[in-house]
Motif scaffolding. Structure first.
Motif, short mmCIF file in Angstrom:
data_model
loop_
_atom_site.label_atom_id
_atom_site.label_comp_id
_atom_site.label_asym_id
_atom_site.label_seq_id
_atom_site.Cartn_x
_atom_site.Cartn_y
_atom_site.Cartn_z
N ILE A 38 0.79 -1.32 -0.20
CA ILE A 38 -0.08 -0.09 -0.18
C ILE A 38 0.88 1.25 -0.09
N LEU A 39 1.71 1.44 0.88
CA LEU A 39 2.79 2.55 1.14
C LEU A 39 3.51 2.70 -0.25
N ILE A 40 4.15 1.67 -0.79
CA ILE A 40 4.91 1.76 -2.14
C ILE A 40 4.11 2.16 -3.19
N GLY A 41 3.09 1.30 -3.40
CA GLY A 41 2.15 1.56 -4.66
C GLY A 41 1.76 2.96 -4.77
N ASN A 42 0.86 3.36 -3.70
CA ASN A 42 0.41 4.69 -3.52
C ASN A 42 1.70 5.79 -3.68
N ALA A 43 2.69 5.43 -2.97
CA ALA A 43 3.63 6.68 -3.15
C ALA A 43 4.17 6.56 -4.48
N LEU A 44 4.27 5.58 -5.33
CA LEU A 44 4.63 5.72 -6.59
C LEU A 44 3.93 6.58 -7.41
N ILE A 45 2.28 6.23 -7.29
CA ILE A 45 1.52 7.13 -8.03
C ILE A 45 1.61 8.62 -7.68
N ILE A 46 1.62 8.99 -6.37
CA ILE A 46 1.97 10.45 -6.05
C ILE A 46 3.07 11.20 -6.69
N VAL A 47 4.01 10.41 -6.71
CA VAL A 47 5.62 10.71 -7.31
C VAL A 47 5.42 11.01 -8.45
N ILE A 48 4.95 10.14 -9.45
CA ILE A 48 4.80 10.06 -11.08
C ILE A 48 3.70 11.06 -11.36
N THR A 49 2.78 11.19 -10.43
CA THR A 49 1.60 12.52 -10.89
C THR A 49 2.18 13.88 -10.56
N GLN A 50 3.20 13.72 -9.75
CA GLN A 50 3.86 15.27 -9.50
C GLN A 50 4.87 15.46 -10.40
N VAL A 51 5.75 14.42 -10.97
CA VAL A 51 6.79 14.78 -11.44
C VAL A 51 6.86 14.62 -13.11
N ASP A 52 5.81 13.87 -13.54
CA ASP A 52 5.77 13.50 -15.05
C ASP A 52 5.01 14.85 -15.61
N PRO A 53 5.41 15.59 -16.74
CA PRO A 53 4.58 16.50 -17.24
C PRO A 53 3.30 16.11 -17.81
N THR A 54 3.46 14.97 -18.58
CA THR A 54 2.23 14.54 -19.02
C THR A 54 1.02 14.08 -18.28
N LEU A 55 1.06 14.01 -17.19
CA LEU A 55 0.21 13.69 -16.07
C LEU A 55 -0.29 14.99 -15.27
N GLN A 56 0.17 16.14 -15.72
CA GLN A 56 -0.44 17.23 -15.08
C GLN A 56 -1.69 17.96 -15.75
N THR A 57 -2.89 16.85 -15.18
CA THR A 57 -4.15 17.16 -15.50
C THR A 57 -5.16 16.96 -14.25
N PRO A 58 -6.19 17.40 -14.55
CA PRO A 58 -7.25 17.24 -13.17
C PRO A 58 -7.33 15.86 -12.92
N MET A 59 -7.56 14.75 -13.54
CA MET A 59 -7.56 13.56 -13.60
C MET A 59 -6.51 13.10 -12.68
N TYR A 60 -5.39 13.23 -13.01
CA TYR A 60 -4.00 12.91 -12.29
C TYR A 60 -3.86 13.47 -10.87
N PHE A 61 -4.47 14.69 -10.77
CA PHE A 61 -4.23 15.65 -9.71
C PHE A 61 -5.14 14.97 -8.49
N PHE A 62 -6.15 14.47 -9.03
CA PHE A 62 -7.32 13.81 -8.03
C PHE A 62 -6.70 12.43 -7.56
N LEU A 63 -6.14 11.87 -8.76
CA LEU A 63 -5.68 10.43 -8.38
C LEU A 63 -4.42 10.48 -7.41
#
Length: 312
Positions: A38-63
Motif C-alpha cells: 500500500i505504501l509503495i504503490g500509492n507513493a509511486l502514484i503520488i510521485v509520478i503524478t507530481q513529476v511527469d509533465p504528461t500527468l499534469q491534468t485534473p484527473m491525475y491531480f485527483f488520483l
C-alpha cells in the motif's frame, strides 16, 4: 442503573485475531507485506503524478490526492493491528480509541467525497470535452479537493462525540481489529438506539449521496460513450472510466454494507471481514487498478525508473 455502581472504562481491549492464536505470526507477516504494498504503490502514484509533465491534468491531480488519502486511511488502522499481532496485546486507551475512530471516519467520508469528485471530473471530460479545461481549472480542482477533505470533519466530530459521551461501564472488550462504531456501541451501557439511528442516517446521507452522484454521473457518461461513432473512441472512453468504477465498487460495496445494513445482521466475524476489505484490501488493489489499466501511468512509471520502451 445506580451511578455508584458504574466503573468508568479507561481503556479498551481489541480482541482482533485472538481467536486464532496459532496464526498470529502468519497474519503479522501477511499484513506487513500488504502495508508495504500500500505504501509503495500509492507513493509511486503520488510521485509520478507530481513529476511527469504528461500527468499534469485534473484527473491525475485527483488520483494523486486519492493515493495520499489511501496511505493516511490505512495508516490509521494497520500499524495498530500489526503492533497488536506482534505483542499479542490489544490494549488501547480511551483517548487513543476516540482519536482512531474520529480520524478513521473523517478519512472514510473524505474518500466517499473524493470518489464523487473524480466521477464528476470524468463526466465533464467525456460529456463536455470542449469546456473541460475551462470548468476543471486548477482553482476549481483545488477547491473540490479541499472541500472533500474538510466537509467531513464537523459531521464526524459530532458523531464521535455522541458515541464517546455514552457510559462504558461493562465489558471493555471490542470484538474487532480497530476502534469502530458498532463494536463500541455493543459495549456501551444504556439505550443506544438513538446513536444507532444517527449512525444509520449519517451513513445514508453522507455515504449514499456521493454514491448516487457517482451513479448519475456514470449513467450520463455511458450514454454519451454509446453515442460515439468510433469503436476506438468508445474503447478509450470506457478505459479511462473503468479503473475509477472498480475503485468505487470495491470501496462503496463493502462500506455501505458495513454501516447501512440492519443491526440484526451484524456479527463480529462478518464485520471484521468487511472492515478488512475496505480498509486494507481496497487500498492495496487501487494502485494496481489505476496503473495496470492506465497506459499513461505505466509509461510515466517506466520513465521514472528509466526503462524505455518504444511504445511509450
Amino acid at each position: 442503573m445506580d451511578g455508584t455502581n458504574l466503573t468508568a472504562v479507561m481503556e479498551f481491549i481489541l480482541l482482533g485475531f485472538s481467536d486464532l492464536p496459532k496464526l498470529q505470526g502468519f497474519l503479522f507477516g501477511i499484513f506487513f507485506v500488504i502495508y508495504m504494498i500500500i505504501l509503495i504503490g500509492n507513493a509511486l502514484i503520488i510521485v509520478i503524478t507530481q513529476v511527469d509533465p504528461t500527468l499534469q491534468t485534473p484527473m491525475y491531480f485527483f488520483l494523486g490526492n486519492f493515493s495520499f488519502l489511501e496511505i493516511c486511511y490505512t495508516t490509521v488502522t494497520l500499524p495498530r493491528i500489526l503492533m497488536n499481532l506482534w505483542t499479542q496485546n490489544g490494549h488501547i486507551s480511551f483517548a487513543a480509541c476516540a482519536v482512531q475512530l474520529c480520524i478513521f471516519l473523517i478519512l472514510g467520508l473524505t474518500e466517499c467525497f473524493l470518489l464523487a469528485v473524480m466521477a464528476c471530473d470524468r463526466y465533464v471530460a467525456i460529456c463536455k470535452p470542449l469546456y473541460y479545461s475551462l470548468i476543471m481549472n486548477h482553482k476549481v480542482c483545488t477547491r473540490l479537493v479541499a472541500g472533500a477533505w474538510i466537509s467531513s470533519i464537523p459531521v464526524v466530530t459530532i458523531l464521535a462525540y455522541q458515541i464517546f459521551s455514552l457510559p462504558f461501564c461493562g465489558s471493555n472488550k471490542l470484538n474487532h481489529i480497530f476502534c469502530d462504531i458498532h463494536p463500541l456501541l455493543k459495549v456501551a451501557c444504556g439505550d443506544t438506539s438513538l446513536n444507532e439511528l444517527s449512525v444509520y442516517i449519517d451513513g445514508v446521507l453522507f455515504g449514499m449521496a456521493p454514491f448516487l452522484l457517482i451513479l448519475v454521473s456514470y449513467i450520463k457518461i455511458i450514454t454519451a460513450i454509446l453515442k460515439l461513432p468510433s469503436a476506438m473512441g468508445r474503447y478509450k472512453a470506457f478505459s479511462t472510466c473503468s479503473s475509477h468504477l472498480m475503485a468505487v465498487g470495491l470501496f462503496f460495496g463493502s462500506a455501505l454494507i458495513m454501516y447501512v445494513r440492519p443491526k440484526s445482521s451484524h456479527s463480529a466475524g462478518i464485520d471484521r471481514i468487511l472492515s478488512m476489505f475496505y480498509t486494507i484490501v481496497t487500498p492495496m488493489f487501487n494502485p494496481m487498478i489505476y496503473s495496470l489499466r492506465n497506459k499513461d501511468v505505466i509509461c510515466a512509471l517506466k520513465n521514472l525508473l528509466e526503462v524505455k520502451y518504444s511504445w511509450c
